[in-house]
Design a protein around this motif. Structure first.
Motif, PDB file in Angstrom:
ATOM      1  N   UNK A  24       0.868  -1.348   0.229  1.00  0.00           N
ATOM      2  CA  UNK A  24       0.087   0.081  -0.070  1.00  0.00           C
ATOM      3  C   UNK A  24       0.877   1.465   0.093  1.00  0.00           C
ATOM      4  N   UNK A  25       1.934   1.271   0.555  1.00  0.00           N
ATOM      5  CA  UNK A  25       2.787   2.601   0.835  1.00  0.00           C
ATOM      6  C   UNK A  25       3.678   2.603  -0.710  1.00  0.00           C
ATOM      7  N   UNK A  26       3.848   1.520  -1.205  1.00  0.00           N
ATOM      8  CA  UNK A  26       4.484   1.851  -2.778  1.00  0.00           C
ATOM      9  C   UNK A  26       3.307   2.262  -3.623  1.00  0.00           C
ATOM     10  N   UNK A  27       2.243   1.758  -3.581  1.00  0.00           N
ATOM     11  CA  UNK A  27       1.218   2.209  -4.642  1.00  0.00           C
ATOM     12  C   UNK A  27       0.886   3.819  -4.274  1.00  0.00           C
ATOM     13  N   UNK A  28       0.910   4.079  -2.905  1.00  0.00           N
ATOM     14  CA  UNK A  28       0.654   5.747  -2.553  1.00  0.00           C
ATOM     15  C   UNK A  28       1.722   6.401  -3.021  1.00  0.00           C
ATOM     16  N   UNK A  29       3.097   6.017  -2.795  1.00  0.00           N
ATOM     17  CA  UNK A  29       4.233   6.826  -3.351  1.00  0.00           C
ATOM     18  C   UNK A  29       4.318   6.836  -4.945  1.00  0.00           C
ATOM     19  N   UNK A  30       3.636   5.971  -5.583  1.00  0.00           N
ATOM     20  CA  UNK A  30       3.723   5.723  -7.072  1.00  0.00           C
ATOM     21  C   UNK A  30       2.675   6.649  -7.602  1.00  0.00           C
ATOM     22  N   UNK A  31       1.473   6.623  -6.942  1.00  0.00           N
ATOM     23  CA  UNK A  31       0.579   7.676  -7.232  1.00  0.00           C
ATOM     24  C   UNK A  31       0.858   9.095  -6.894  1.00  0.00           C
TER      25      UNK A  31
END
Length: 449
Positions: A24-31
Motif C-alpha cells: 500500500x505504501x508503494x502504491x501511494x508513493x507511485x500515485x
C-alpha cells in the motif's frame, strides 16, 4: 500512458528476506509521483498479487505482475531473471513455473526454475536479463564476451517477438559501470532493447539502514560482521521519474523503453469471482433441488434422533430451513454446501475424527441438517446471517477440524473426486510482531539478549 519512467523491478514485503516495501505504501508513493503503472516482482512468488492489484486499481495505477526468478541450467549456478506478465497467458505461464520450482527444484531452500521449463512456458511473458546476477551479466563481468553473446542470442530466440530486454541500473553496485557499458554495446550489436530499472528494495533512501537490519535478521548475521554479504546500496529506493531521468540523462531511451514495456503488459484479473468444482448430481436433478432434498431429509433425521429445541415447533425448523436454502441458492453456493457435506460424511465413514463445528458456520440449520456441523442453531440461538448474508456477498467458509494424523486422507479424497487441479491448500504468512522485532533488531545491532 504518458510518463517518463515506470519501475519494472520491485520487491515488496512478500520477498521475505530482502525488502521492507509495503504494498500500500508503494502504491501511494507511485500515485504521488504521478506514475501511471508499477510492477511487483517478488522473489520467486506471487504471494502479494491480489493485494497489489486491488491497491493499484483503487489508486488508478496500472498493476504489472511479475517475479524475480532464479534460473538454473541442469546443475549449474543459479542466475537471475525478471519476468513480467503481458496477459493472462503470461500469468498462467508464470504460475506454473513458480509452482514447479517449489515442488521440484529447490536448491538450498531456494526455489529455482529449470532453464528448459522457460523454453516451454514463456508464452505471454517478457523477460529482463537480471543485471549482473543474470547469466548474460555474469559472463560480461568475467570477460567471457563470446558466452555473453551466445546467452543473449539464445534468450532472444526463446523470448521471440522482442520479449527479451537487457536490463541496466545505476545503483552504485560494484562493477556496475563496466557491466552497463558492455551490456549496452552487446545489446546494440544484437538488436536487443535495453531497459533501465532501479532494483527497488525499500521506499526511501533513509530506509537503507532498516533494510540492512532486515537482511541481517534473515541471514542470521549482525550488522558489524565484516564478512556479511553487502548486496544492496542506498540507491535502491523508489525513485521518482525525475530522479531516474537525471540518472540516465545520457541514455533517455532506456527510460522510454521502460514505459513502452509497461504498455505491453495488460493482465486483467477477475477478483471476487468464485470457481467451484461441480458436484456430481443424480440424473434429472439440479444442484439447488439436490441440496434442498438432502437438507430436508437430513433435518427429518436430526429431529427424529435429537428432537426439537425447547419452545420451537416443527414449523419453525422448516421455515428457517426454507429461508436458508433461499439465501444459499440466491447467492450461488449450493454446490459448496454439498461438497463440504460430502467430504465430512466420507471422513466419518472412514474413521477420521471430525469436530462438531465452530465459528459462524455453526449458525446454519442447513449445515446441521447435512451433517456438516453437529450443533442445532435454534437450540443455541445461533444466527445464520453471521455466516451468509446477501447484503455482504462473500464466500462461505466452514471451519472444519480433522484429526491431524488423518487429515491427509481427506485431502486425497477431495483431490481424487473433484480433480487435483481444483484442490489446493491455503498458505499463511509469518510476520514479526513487535516483541520479536525488538529482540531480533537488538541482536543484529550486537546487543546481548
Amino acid at each position: 500512458m504518458s510518463a517518463e519512467f515506470v519501475h519494472l523491478s520491485l520487491h515488496t514485503e512478500y520477498s521475505l528476506i530482502d525488502s521492507t516495501v509495503r504494498i500500500k505504501s508503494a502504491i501511494k508513493r507511485a500515485a504521488a509521483l504521478g506514475m501511471p503503472a508499477l510492477a511487483m516482482t517478488d522473489q520467486c512468488n506471487l504471494f502479494g498479487l491480489v493485494k497489489f492489484f486491488r491497491a493499484a486499481e483503487a489508486a488508478g495505477i496500472k498493476p504489472i505482475a511479475g517475479a524475480d526468478l532464479w534460473v538454473v541450467h541442469r546443475e549449474g549456478e543459479p542466475f537471475r531473471m525478471v519476468v513480467l506478465c503481458q496477459n493472462r497467458d503470461g500469468y498462467l505461464s508464470l504460475s506454473r513455473l513458480i509452482s514447479r520450482a517449489y515442488r521440484r527444484r529447490q536448491l538450498k531452500a531456494l526455489p529455482t526454475v529449470d532453464s528448459e521449463w522457460l523454453g516451454e512456458l514463456n508464452n505471454g511473458l517478457i523477460a529482463l536479463s537480471g543485471l549482473q546476477q543474470g547469466e548474460f551479466g555474469r559472463h560480461l563481468m568475467s570477460g567471457r564476451m563470446d558466452l555473453a553473446r551466445n546467452s543473449l542470442q539464445r534468450w532472444m530466440r526463446i523470448f521471440d517477438d522482442d520479449r527479451f530486454y537487457v536490463e541496466i541500473a545505476r545503483t552504485g553496485q560494484d562493477g556496475e559501470q563496466h557491466y552497463n557499458h558492455a551490456a549496452m554495446s552487446l545489446a546494440g550489436e544484437a538488436g536487443c532493447p535495453v531497459v533501465a530499472t532501479n532494483d527497488v528494495r525499500f521506499l526511501d533512501a533513509d530506509d537503507f539502514e532498516a533494510h540492512e537490519a532486515r537482511t541481517c535478521i534473515a541471514g542470521g548475521r549482525v550488522l558489524d560482521d565484516p564478512r556479511r554479504p553487502r548486496n544492496y546500496t542506498r540507491e535502491q529506493f523508489l525513485k521518482s521519474p525525475q530522479e531516474m531521468a537525471e540518472l540516465f540523462q545520457d541514455h533517455p531511451q532506456v527510460l522510454e523503453n521502460a514505459v513502452e514495456l509497461a504498455k505491453r503488459c495488460n493482465l486483467e484479473l477477475k477478483l471476487g469471482t468464485y470457481f467451484l468444482p461441480e458436484f456430481p448430481l443424480p440424473e434429472g436433478e439440479t444442484v439447488e433441488s439436490h441440496l434442498e432434498a438432502e437438507a430436508r431429509q437430513g433435518l427429518t433425521d436430526r429431529i427424529k434422533k435429537h428432537g426439537l429445541a425447547p419452545d420451537f415447533e416443527q414449523a419453525d425448523y422448516e421455515q428457517r430451513l426454507g429461508h436458508e436454502l433461499e439465501v444459499i441458492n440466491q447467492m450461488g453456493f449450493p454446490g459448496y454446501f454439498l461438497i463440504v457435506a460430502d467430504f465430512i460424511r466420507w471422513a466419518k465413514r472412514n474413521d477420521v475424527p471430525v469436530g462438531p463445528g465452530r465459528g459462524s458456520g455453526a449458525g446454519s440449520l442447513v449445515a446441521y441438517s447435512l451433517g456438516i456441523t453437529d450443533l442445532d442453531p435454534l437450540r443455541y440461538e445461533l444466527l445464520f446471517e453471521r455466516f451468509l448474508n446477501p447484503e455482504r456477498v462473500s464466500m462461505p467458509d466452514f471451519d472444519v477440524d480433522f484429526c491431524m494424523d488423518k487429515r491427509d486422507r481427506v485431502i486425497d479424497y477431495v483431490a481424487e473426486k473433484y480433480g487435483r487441479d481444483r484442490v489446493c491448500q491455503i498458505i499463511t504468512y509469518g510476520s514479526m510482531n513487535a516483541k520479536a522485532v525488538v529482540r531480533d533488531v537488538g541482536r543484529v545491532l550486537g546487543h546481548p539478549y
